[in-house]
Every structure is written in C-alpha cells, then in structure tokens.
Design a protein around this motif. Structure first.
Motif, PDB file in Angstrom:
ATOM      1  N   UNK A   1       0.830  -1.206   0.000  1.00 35.14           N
ATOM      2  CA  UNK A   1       0.000   0.000   0.000  1.00 35.14           C
ATOM      3  C   UNK A   1       0.866   1.259   0.000  1.00 35.14           C
ATOM      4  N   UNK A   2       1.925   1.266   0.800  1.00 33.70           N
ATOM      5  CA  UNK A   2       2.825   2.417   0.805  1.00 33.70           C
ATOM      6  C   UNK A   2       3.494   2.605  -0.557  1.00 33.70           C
ATOM      7  N   UNK A   3       3.887   1.486  -1.170  1.00 32.11           N
ATOM      8  CA  UNK A   3       4.546   1.570  -2.474  1.00 32.11           C
ATOM      9  C   UNK A   3       3.602   2.127  -3.542  1.00 32.11           C
ATOM     10  N   UNK A   4       2.365   1.651  -3.550  1.00 37.24           N
ATOM     11  CA  UNK A   4       1.407   2.159  -4.535  1.00 37.24           C
ATOM     12  C   UNK A   4       1.109   3.632  -4.311  1.00 37.24           C
ATOM     13  N   UNK A   5       0.936   4.021  -3.047  1.00 39.39           N
ATOM     14  CA  UNK A   5       0.675   5.432  -2.753  1.00 39.39           C
ATOM     15  C   UNK A   5       1.862   6.299  -3.151  1.00 39.39           C
TER      16      UNK A   5
ATOM     17  N   UNK B   1      13.621  -3.941  -3.658  1.00 38.86           N
ATOM     18  CA  UNK B   1      14.837  -3.190  -3.985  1.00 38.86           C
ATOM     19  C   UNK B   1      14.549  -2.120  -5.038  1.00 38.86           C
ATOM     20  N   UNK B   2      13.782  -2.470  -6.060  1.00 36.64           N
ATOM     21  CA  UNK B   2      13.457  -1.478  -7.091  1.00 36.64           C
ATOM     22  C   UNK B   2      12.637  -0.328  -6.525  1.00 36.64           C
ATOM     23  N   UNK B   3      11.731  -0.633  -5.620  1.00 35.33           N
ATOM     24  CA  UNK B   3      10.944   0.432  -5.000  1.00 35.33           C
ATOM     25  C   UNK B   3      11.822   1.333  -4.141  1.00 35.33           C
ATOM     26  N   UNK B   4      12.798   0.739  -3.456  1.00 39.45           N
ATOM     27  CA  UNK B   4      13.723   1.568  -2.687  1.00 39.45           C
ATOM     28  C   UNK B   4      14.547   2.490  -3.569  1.00 39.45           C
ATOM     29  N   UNK B   5      15.011   1.972  -4.700  1.00 35.46           N
ATOM     30  CA  UNK B   5      15.767   2.808  -5.640  1.00 35.46           C
ATOM     31  C   UNK B   5      14.866   3.896  -6.229  1.00 35.46           C
ATOM     32  N   UNK B   6      13.601   3.550  -6.502  1.00 40.18           N
ATOM     33  CA  UNK B   6      12.659   4.552  -7.002  1.00 40.18           C
ATOM     34  C   UNK B   6      12.443   5.667  -5.990  1.00 40.18           C
ATOM     35  N   UNK B   7      12.401   5.311  -4.702  1.00 34.65           N
ATOM     36  CA  UNK B   7      12.264   6.338  -3.679  1.00 34.65           C
ATOM     37  C   UNK B   7      13.465   7.274  -3.648  1.00 34.65           C
ATOM     38  N   UNK B   8      14.663   6.715  -3.809  1.00 33.03           N
ATOM     39  CA  UNK B   8      15.865   7.548  -3.803  1.00 33.03           C
ATOM     40  C   UNK B   8      15.887   8.472  -5.020  1.00 33.03           C
ATOM     41  N   UNK B   9      15.528   7.929  -6.198  1.00 32.02           N
ATOM     42  CA  UNK B   9      15.525   8.748  -7.408  1.00 32.02           C
ATOM     43  C   UNK B   9      14.396   9.780  -7.413  1.00 32.02           C
TER      44      UNK B   9
ATOM     45  N   UNK C   1       6.504  15.457  -3.513  1.00 32.40           N
ATOM     46  CA  UNK C   1       7.614  14.623  -3.930  1.00 32.40           C
ATOM     47  C   UNK C   1       8.379  14.035  -2.757  1.00 32.40           C
ATOM     48  N   UNK C   2       8.533  14.820  -1.688  1.00 33.29           N
ATOM     49  CA  UNK C   2       9.194  14.281  -0.501  1.00 33.29           C
ATOM     50  C   UNK C   2       8.395  13.128   0.106  1.00 33.29           C
ATOM     51  N   UNK C   3       7.085  13.330   0.225  1.00 30.82           N
ATOM     52  CA  UNK C   3       6.242  12.260   0.748  1.00 30.82           C
ATOM     53  C   UNK C   3       6.296  11.034  -0.160  1.00 30.82           C
ATOM     54  N   UNK C   4       6.286  11.250  -1.474  1.00 31.78           N
ATOM     55  CA  UNK C   4       6.325  10.124  -2.417  1.00 31.78           C
ATOM     56  C   UNK C   4       7.611   9.325  -2.261  1.00 31.78           C
ATOM     57  N   UNK C   5       8.747  10.017  -2.151  1.00 29.82           N
ATOM     58  CA  UNK C   5      10.010   9.310  -1.989  1.00 29.82           C
ATOM     59  C   UNK C   5      10.078   8.521  -0.700  1.00 29.82           C
ATOM     60  N   UNK C   6       9.565   9.094   0.385  1.00 22.08           N
ATOM     61  CA  UNK C   6       9.571   8.388   1.668  1.00 22.08           C
ATOM     62  C   UNK C   6       8.657   7.172   1.610  1.00 22.08           C
ATOM     63  N   UNK C   7       7.480   7.317   0.998  1.00 19.88           N
ATOM     64  CA  UNK C   7       6.551   6.189   0.900  1.00 19.88           C
ATOM     65  C   UNK C   7       7.141   5.062   0.057  1.00 19.88           C
ATOM     66  N   UNK C   8       7.771   5.397  -1.054  1.00 19.51           N
ATOM     67  CA  UNK C   8       8.375   4.374  -1.902  1.00 19.51           C
ATOM     68  C   UNK C   8       9.504   3.647  -1.166  1.00 19.51           C
ATOM     69  N   UNK C   9      10.360   4.413  -0.502  1.00 16.72           N
ATOM     70  CA  UNK C   9      11.476   3.781   0.215  1.00 16.72           C
ATOM     71  C   UNK C   9      10.974   2.925   1.371  1.00 16.72           C
ATOM     72  N   UNK C  10       9.984   3.430   2.123  1.00 15.79           N
ATOM     73  CA  UNK C  10       9.452   2.657   3.252  1.00 15.79           C
ATOM     74  C   UNK C  10       8.741   1.400   2.778  1.00 15.79           C
ATOM     75  N   UNK C  11       7.952   1.520   1.692  1.00 18.42           N
ATOM     76  CA  UNK C  11       7.275   0.344   1.152  1.00 18.42           C
ATOM     77  C   UNK C  11       8.244  -0.695   0.640  1.00 18.42           C
TER      78      UNK C  11
END
Length: 218
Positions: free
Chosen positions: A9-13, A118-126, A163-173
C-alpha cells in the motif's frame, strides 16, 4: 503477511504521488509584488500563470537544453523513478503470499518480492534526489544577496512537498517488502507415509490367512 500488505500500500501510494509530482507544474511558485493577482508556477515540463479570474495559461519549456541543470536532471530522474516504481510494484505483487502464482516455487516468490522491494527503494531515492536538489537551489536563490530585493523570488511549490512524501513512501514500502522476505520460510515437504506391506491372501476366495489358523493347513 501484514508487512507485505502495508508495504504494498505504501509503495502504490508513493508511486502514484511520484507520477503526480512529475507532471504537475507546481515545483516552484512566484508571486509578483507589482501584480498580486497573478501567480506563476513552474514545473519540469511547463510554466503556468494563474490569474484572479481563475484562468490558467500554461506554456511548455521551449528547449530541454535551455533548462537549468537541476530541472534537466530532475526530469530524467523522475521518469526513471516512475518506471522503476511501476516495475517494482509488479514484481512485488507477484511475490506476495496471497497470490497463487509460483506457489510451488516459494524460493522464486521470495526473489520476486525482494527484487520488487529493492526497485521500489531505488525509485524512492531517485524521487528524493531531484526534489531535494530543486528545493536546495530554490533556497539558495531566495537568499541570494546579490539579487536586488525588488526582484521576485521563487518559493517552494506544492509538488516539492508531495515529492518528498512520495520518496519516503516508496522507500518505506520497498524496505517493508524486502524485510518481509526474511520472515517467510520455505515450507518443508513431508516425507510420504510408508505403505504397509499387503497382507497375505488365502489360496481360495482371497481370504486372509491368520497365524492362529496356520497349523490347520495340511
């Protein structure tokens, strides 16, 4: 299972928020002191002017090479983040315990889930890198003492915080999904039960031959 659902859910959000951040022209806001009825908004793709009547006029950037370096690289990184986020969500979805895909191969499901995390974590960083870079340059330009005070200054737009929230959600998910692979265990296959040897059958009629009646047979 709860960690996988929460991470998904975090990743999708985060992925949806990252896509919205990429394309909305709200990275920077500018209020003109001479004409307070107009608000300028800048994004990665276009600049928009919002007037008092609610009329919005947008114009795309004339040239990609004419953009500042942070906007050029941010455009590329955000597009990369959207692609990695989508691929990570698909791989992670195939590796969830609730899906019936690859049920007979739990090792493959764990690898898919780990790759998606791992890909979602990299997406959060980018996502965090370009948003933070643009915000940093906005702060530098705002407090630049060489620019006269009468010159309007760009400020943070709504897309910066999104964008900050999106990156944190992607990395956390992605972190939750990757860590959930450590808790899942491969189910051990039980050895098949040994079959009992067939009982001896009688010479006639297929009757069982009991030991107590063996001495009656001549």
């Amino acid at each position: 299972a709860r960690a996988q659902v929460g991470g998904m859910l975090l990743a999708l959000l985060g992925w949806v928020s990252s896509c919205v951040t990429t394309f909305v022209p709200l990275w920077k806001n500018l209020n003109l002191d001479l004409n307070e009825l107009e608000v300028w908004n800048m994004g990665l793709w276009q600049v928009c002017i919002t007037q008092e009547e609610g009329v919005v006029e947008c114009q795309a950037h004339s040239s990609f090479l004419a953009l500042p370096p942070e906007l050029r690289i941010s455009r590329l990184l955000m597009c990369l983040s959207n692609g990695l986020g989508l691929l990570g969500c698909l791989l992670a979805a195939l590796g969830l315990e609730g899906w019936r895909t690859c049920e007979d191969k739990p090792g493959r499901k764990r690898r898919l889930l780990l790759a998606g995390g791992v890909m979602l974590g990299v997406a959060g960083i980018t996502t965090l890198v370009p948003v933070s870079w643009v915000a940093y340059n906005t702060v530098l330009d705002f407090w630049d003492e060489t620019v006269p005070d009468i010159v309007p200054r760009w400020e943070f737009g709504e897309a910066t915080f999104l964008g900050w929230f999106a990156g944190v959600f992607l990395a956390a998910g992605g972190l939750l999904l990757a860590c959930s692979t450590c808790s899942t265990r491969t189910p051990t296959l039980l050895a098949p039960a040994c079959r009992q040897a067939p009982t001896a059958r009688g010479l006639a009629g297929g009757h069982h031959l009991h030991p107590r009646n063996a001495d009656l047979v001549i």
